[in-house]
Design a protein around this motif. Structure first.
Motif, PDB file in Angstrom:
ATOM      1  N   TRP B 306      85.936 -13.380  18.864  1.00 11.29           N
ATOM      2  CA  TRP B 306      85.789 -12.604  20.101  1.00 11.29           C
ATOM      3  C   TRP B 306      84.387 -12.772  20.675  1.00 11.29           C
ATOM      4  N   ASP B 307      84.334 -12.833  21.972  1.00 14.05           N
ATOM      5  CA  ASP B 307      83.067 -12.755  22.692  1.00 14.05           C
ATOM      6  C   ASP B 307      82.889 -11.289  23.101  1.00 14.05           C
ATOM      7  N   GLU B 308      81.957 -10.618  22.463  1.00 11.92           N
ATOM      8  CA  GLU B 308      81.818  -9.184  22.698  1.00 11.92           C
ATOM      9  C   GLU B 308      80.620  -8.844  23.582  1.00 11.92           C
ATOM     10  N   THR B 309      80.200  -9.824  24.384  1.00 12.31           N
ATOM     11  CA  THR B 309      79.040  -9.616  25.257  1.00 12.31           C
ATOM     12  C   THR B 309      79.169  -8.345  26.091  1.00 12.31           C
ATOM     13  N   ASP B 310      80.335  -8.164  26.698  1.00  9.59           N
ATOM     14  CA  ASP B 310      80.531  -6.997  27.573  1.00  9.59           C
ATOM     15  C   ASP B 310      81.391  -5.918  26.914  1.00  9.59           C
ATOM     16  N   ALA B 311      81.589  -6.066  25.624  1.00 12.60           N
ATOM     17  CA  ALA B 311      82.523  -5.152  24.960  1.00 12.60           C
ATOM     18  C   ALA B 311      81.871  -3.817  24.617  1.00 12.60           C
ATOM     19  N   CYS B 312      82.729  -2.867  24.337  1.00 14.55           N
ATOM     20  CA  CYS B 312      82.291  -1.547  23.890  1.00 14.55           C
ATOM     21  C   CYS B 312      81.551  -1.678  22.562  1.00 14.55           C
ATOM     22  N   CYS B 313      80.384  -1.038  22.458  1.00 15.04           N
ATOM     23  CA  CYS B 313      79.674  -1.034  21.172  1.00 15.04           C
ATOM     24  C   CYS B 313      79.290   0.392  20.804  1.00 15.04           C
ATOM     25  N   ASP B 314      80.091   1.347  21.274  1.00 14.30           N
ATOM     26  CA  ASP B 314      79.800   2.766  21.046  1.00 14.30           C
ATOM     27  C   ASP B 314      79.832   3.109  19.559  1.00 14.30           C
ATOM     28  N   GLN B 666      92.245  15.959  12.290  1.00 13.67           N
ATOM     29  CA  GLN B 666      92.190  14.728  13.077  1.00 13.67           C
ATOM     30  C   GLN B 666      90.804  14.491  13.655  1.00 13.67           C
ATOM     31  N   LYS B 667      90.295  13.300  13.378  1.00 14.78           N
ATOM     32  CA  LYS B 667      89.022  12.876  13.946  1.00 14.78           C
ATOM     33  C   LYS B 667      88.996  11.365  13.960  1.00 14.78           C
ATOM     34  N   LEU B 668      88.666  10.812  15.105  1.00 16.78           N
ATOM     35  CA  LEU B 668      88.469   9.369  15.183  1.00 16.78           C
ATOM     36  C   LEU B 668      86.979   9.085  15.132  1.00 16.78           C
ATOM     37  N   ASN B 669      86.611   8.133  14.298  1.00 17.29           N
ATOM     38  CA  ASN B 669      85.228   7.666  14.244  1.00 17.29           C
ATOM     39  C   ASN B 669      85.153   6.323  14.946  1.00 17.29           C
ATOM     40  N   VAL B 670      84.090   6.146  15.699  1.00 14.45           N
ATOM     41  CA  VAL B 670      83.886   4.886  16.418  1.00 14.45           C
ATOM     42  C   VAL B 670      82.655   4.213  15.843  1.00 14.45           C
ATOM     43  N   SER B 671      82.797   2.938  15.526  1.00 16.61           N
ATOM     44  CA  SER B 671      81.653   2.185  15.030  1.00 16.61           C
ATOM     45  C   SER B 671      81.702   0.784  15.621  1.00 16.61           C
ATOM     46  N   LYS B 672      80.581   0.321  16.177  1.00 16.30           N
ATOM     47  CA  LYS B 672      80.542  -0.974  16.867  1.00 16.30           C
ATOM     48  C   LYS B 672      81.682  -1.098  17.876  1.00 16.30           C
ATOM     49  N   GLY B 673      81.977   0.009  18.532  1.00 15.30           N
ATOM     50  CA  GLY B 673      83.007  -0.003  19.568  1.00 15.30           C
ATOM     51  C   GLY B 673      84.424   0.004  19.047  1.00 15.30           C
ATOM     52  N   ARG B 674      84.575   0.062  17.726  1.00 19.41           N
ATOM     53  CA  ARG B 674      85.913  -0.006  17.132  1.00 19.41           C
ATOM     54  C   ARG B 674      86.314   1.344  16.557  1.00 19.41           C
TER      55      ARG B 674
END
Lengths: 154, 745
Positions: B306-314, B666-674
């Motif tokens: 993947w090219d993650e240049t413009d991707a979510c990194c939240d 319920q809780k979603l964790n986000v790491s490196k946009g994932r």
């Protein structure tokens, strides 16, 4: 050559990939779509069917494991036009909301009643804890199982 | 379909519309004119759309909502999507009531997606009954008037000497009866009266409305008949999956398509670049195969760089740290300021500060996203489990560059919505894959796809300050909501707070501010948007203040409501303090508020107003160490007259279970946009052993009817958390309970 028996009918599946979960064989190959896909990892119970009378999760059971055994799906639960007491109780209690999980719920309940005709709340909780209802119809499911059990015909 | 429609739809979903807002939407219909009625509610005047077969002598179809054959077959049409909210049954009941049809013989069918005929068709914002009550009653009543006129003509008597009863016209004096079907052909030749001229029943004449009616699809559901989107089968359909970057916005650098194509059962694999609209089509790899299983299996052979240049990194932990830091000051934007909250807090007899938070959530409807699409000859036909078929139609037309007349969308039954299916990204994917491959295809997302590519309930953080004066009265209120923006300007869906949010309008010294952190994670409406988090923070903090001031929570809450009045003058869709006090008292009394309880048991109260519904809930819990058993939840609701008592009660019970489910674990964790959680083993749904008894009480009310898909959800988390405090002294300020070290038994 893979052949499976579903609701009393033999189905020749040809040279099907034997690792295919029973769920997809039922849905895509035989066209019985009452059995539902929810999680694919035996966590939600939407895919519950009976294998020789025992409730199993068809999403995690390869079709090869079902060969030579009797599969019953939601479509085969009624006796012709006469509904299984659970199906009637589900209608009488207006159990479904979205309804997507309900065929799996009914199949789990049917396996319970076959073994424990007069279950307690604790028996019901135990037998049904593998089935998620995302809409939260658990109270009505429990009530409907008691009603079906009391009808004495389950 | 205009952008305007999307704007007003968003308004429905994100906040309670004032009477002007639905009126704006209604005005786009050619046949409806809405205006705010004096004293509240919507007054509609309209011409009903004509039925397709109005001039067919074999059937009577005075409008698009009902059809009576000369064979006595009565068919009623439900215009909006059925997502489990029970609308197909409720709409059928409203029509049948005014038509005076024998419910046991009617059939209710799903309407075509045809907004020119039906006006906007969607399931969202608990708006279906609110917006269609009057239309459907008049549609049914119009049919009844014509059938009576036809029977009277046949008998040569005055229509006023006739009545109706269970699909028959009855001549009162002689007792003669004619079945609707027997006069249907004659009725079809009569001029259709102006809808506003037809008489409507009085509530004491109802046979159906307010009764317990089982769902019209229940027989089909319990026998496993095909109803859902996922059940659609068309000849020669192929099966497809679509793989996107787990960090939203990632593009494909390389993909081993040849290796995938070599997998048994795979027909084709190709890249779609998409239109960079996350609500339509993002870049991905489509795999088309001869079965769902082949398509899923082939994914295992897929390798993508993947090219993650413009991707979510939240990163959700960073958000939590930043929110904590921001909580020490007022927000960037002032939402409302009245009096002097700073002085009130400084001079208070009791003052408290608290930081409340709730996480990102997935909708996780049990039917994973899917869609069947067939592009051929410059036209496309889709079978789609969507909450917004009209919006989906315009999405697909825009994406494929088609005229909207070239797109047909069949509404299927929907295995759960909760807001996820307001957005039609999966529909756009199916459409694009069918067009590219030239095949009829059935797109199937896995559960993992569904959890990785949701439009999530946004997390939120509240920095609260409150003051109680020497008289024990709430005298100051400050709420700094720390939320998110994806455009650098407005809060994301469900991430805002209104100036009228309770209790702000009822406290003399009040200040609400907001700070928005940038966000790339896609967000969207999740059952009772905004309310589902705000209620937890507000209603818990009010109990904290009552406790600190040695006040009974019930009395303290009722005192805040004060005199019965509308909080927004002239807005019947606003909070009414008298209705609020009514449900609070009712729930408290029904739950036995104030009675003696064993040391480890407690009662907790909460109230929330949303979607025009006033709802109070009382939870009773038992706490042992840090393990909680929820024994019972009592719901009192004022939502106007009830259409289907069974369905209404079920919606409240389900909303309570859903709210507990989210609150508990319920809780979603986000790491490196994932998103880190993939399936139900990491995102627990409440199961039967943990489901409490839920008792539901409806206030007998003559306000305009409002919806119940959402408003019973927000009060349950604070009610349970307040009960946990009452039972154990453990204060929950962070959801889910698991994050606070508390679990359900």
């Amino acid at each position: 050559m893979t052949t499976i028996s579903v609701n009393g009918t033999q189905h020749d599946l040809g040279d099907i990939d034997e690792t295919m979960p029973l769920l997809w064989a039922l849905r895509d190959r035989i066209g019985l779509v009452g059995t539902k896909f929810g999680c694919g990892i035996a966590q939600c119970g939407a895919c519950t069917v009976h294998l020789d009378g025992t409730a199993i999760r068809s999403c995690s059971t390869p079709v090869s494991a079902a060969q030579g055994r009797q599969i019953t799906t939601i479509e085969g639960l009624a006796d012709g036009e006469r509904l299984h007491p659970l199906q009637q109780a589900w209608i009488d209690h207006d159990v479904p909301q979205c309804g997507y999980c309900q065929s799996g719920q009914i199949m789990s309940a049917a396996a319970l009643l076959a073994e424990t005709p007069n279950p307690t709340d604790a028996d019901i909780d135990r037998a049904m804890s593998g089935n998620i209802c995302r809409c939260g119809t658990y109270l009505r499911i429990r009530a409907a199982i008691h009603t079906a059990a009391k009808s004495g015909k389950a | 379909m205009s952008a305007h429609y999307t704007d007003t739809l968003a308004a429905f979903l994100d906040e309670l519309p004032s009477p002007e807002k639905p009126a704006t939407d209604l005005s786009r219909r050619t046949f409806l004119q809405a205006s705010a009625a004096v004293g509240g509610g919507l007054m509609l005047s309209f011409a009903l759309p004509r039925g397709a077969s109005a001039n067919n002598a074999d059937a009577f179809a005075p409008n698009a909502y009902l059809r009576i054959g000369t064979d006595n077959k009565i068919t009623l049409v439900s215009k909006n999507p059925e997502i489990g909210q029970g609308i197909k049954t409720a709409f059928g009941m409203i029509l049948a009531e005014e038509l005076d049809a024998d419910w046991s013989t009617v059939t209710v069918e799903q309407a075509a997606t045809d907004e020119a005929t039906y006006g906007s068709q969607f399931a969202g914002g608990s708006m279906s009954v609110r917006l269609n009550w009057d239309t459907l009653r008049r549609a049914g009543a119009t049919g009844r008037v014509l059938l009576v006129a036809a029977a009277a003509d046949r008998w040569g008597v005055d229509a006023n000497s006739c009545n109706t009863e269970s699909s028959f016209v009855v001549h009162t004096d002689s007792g003669r009866k004619l079945a609707y079907g027997d006069v249907a052909a004659l009725a079809a030749t009569f001029p259709i009266p102006a809808p506003e001229s037809v008489p409507l029943k009085q509530p004491d004449q109802y046979h159906l409305l307010g009764e317990r009616i089982t769902g019209v699809d229940n027989h089909a559901l319990v026998t496993g008949q095909p109803l859902f989107g996922i059940d659609k089968a068309i000849d020669n359909a192929r099966y497809a999956t679509y793989v996107k970057c787990p960090a939203t916005g990632g593009r494909i650098k390389t993909a081993n398509l040849d290796a995938v194509k070599a997998v048994d059962g795979v027909i084709d694999a190709f890249v779609l670049e998409g239109n960079n609209n996350v609500q339509q089509l993002m870049p991905g790899i489509a795999i088309v195969a001869d079965s769902t299983w082949s398509a899923i299996k082939a994914r295992r052979a897929l390798e993508v760089e993947w090219d993650e240049t413009d991707a979510c990194c939240d990163d959700s932990e960073s958000f939590e740290r930043e929110a904590q830091a921001l909580s020490q000051r007022h927000g960037d934007t002032e939402i409302v300021r009245r009096g002097n909250s700073q002085r009130a807090i400084a001079n208070a007899a009791v003052r408290l500060e608290a930081f409340y938070s709730y996480p990102f959530l997935s909708h996780a409807p049990l039917e994973p996203q899917n869609c069947t699409a067939w592009y051929r000859d410059g036209q496309i036909e889709l079978w789609a489990p969507t909450q917004t078929p009209g919006r989906g139609l315009s999405n697909v037309a825009e994406l494929l560059g088609l005229d909207e007349s070239q797109v047909t969308i069949h509404q299927t039954r929907i295995g759960g919505g909760f807001g996820r299916r307001l957005i039609n990204d999966w529909m756009c994917e199916a459409a694009a894959i069918s067009k590219h491959s030239g095949l009829p295809i059935k797109l199937q997302w896995t559960r993992e796809d569904d959890m990785a590519h949701d439009f999530y309930r946004v997390a939120g953080f509240h920095s609260l300050k409150g003051a109680v004066d020497s008289a024990g009265k709430l005298s100051g209120w400050e709420d700094h909501l720390i939320s998110f923006s994806s455009d650098g300007d407005r809060p994301v869906s469900g991430g805002g707070i209104r100036a009228t949010e309770f209790p702000a309008p009822l406290v003399d010294n009040t200040r609400i501010t907001q700070t928005l952190m940038p966000l790339k994670v896609p967000t969207g409406p999740w059952r009772a948007p905004g309310s589902n988090g705000i209620a937890f923070a507000v209603q818990s903090f009010i109990q904290e203040l009552a406790t600190a001031a040695n006040r009974d929570h019930l009395e303290f809450l009722l005192e805040i409501m004060g005199e019965p009045r509308w909080l927004e003058s002239g807005n019947a869709g606003a909070l009414h303090t008298g209705r609020a006090a009514g449900v609070i008292r009712h729930a408290a009394q029904a739950a036995g508020w104030g009675r003696e309880l064993p040391a480890n048991k407690g009662l907790g109260l909460a109230f929330h107003f949303s979607h025009a519904g006033h709802i109070a809930e009382v939870a009773e819990v038992t706490v042992n160490e840090k393990t909680v058993t929820i024994d019972r939840v009592t719901v009192a609701a004022d939502v106007g007259p009830i259409v289907n008592l069974s369905g209404a009660e079920s919606q409240c019970q389900g909303a309570v279970i859903d709210g507990i489910s989210a609150m508990a674990g319920q809780k979603l964790n986000v790491s490196k946009g994932r998103i880190q959680e993939a399936n139900f083993h990491q995102y627990p749904m409440l199961r039967m052993p943990q489901a409490p008894q839920v008792d539901v009480h409806f206030i007998d009310s003559d306000y305009p009817p409002s919806g119940l898909g959402e408003p019973a959800l927000p009060p349950v988390a604070p009610a349970v958390c307040n009960a946990i405090f009452a039972a154990s002294g453990i204060r929950i300020r962070e959801l889910p309970l698991l994050s606070s070290g508390v679990r359900l038994a």
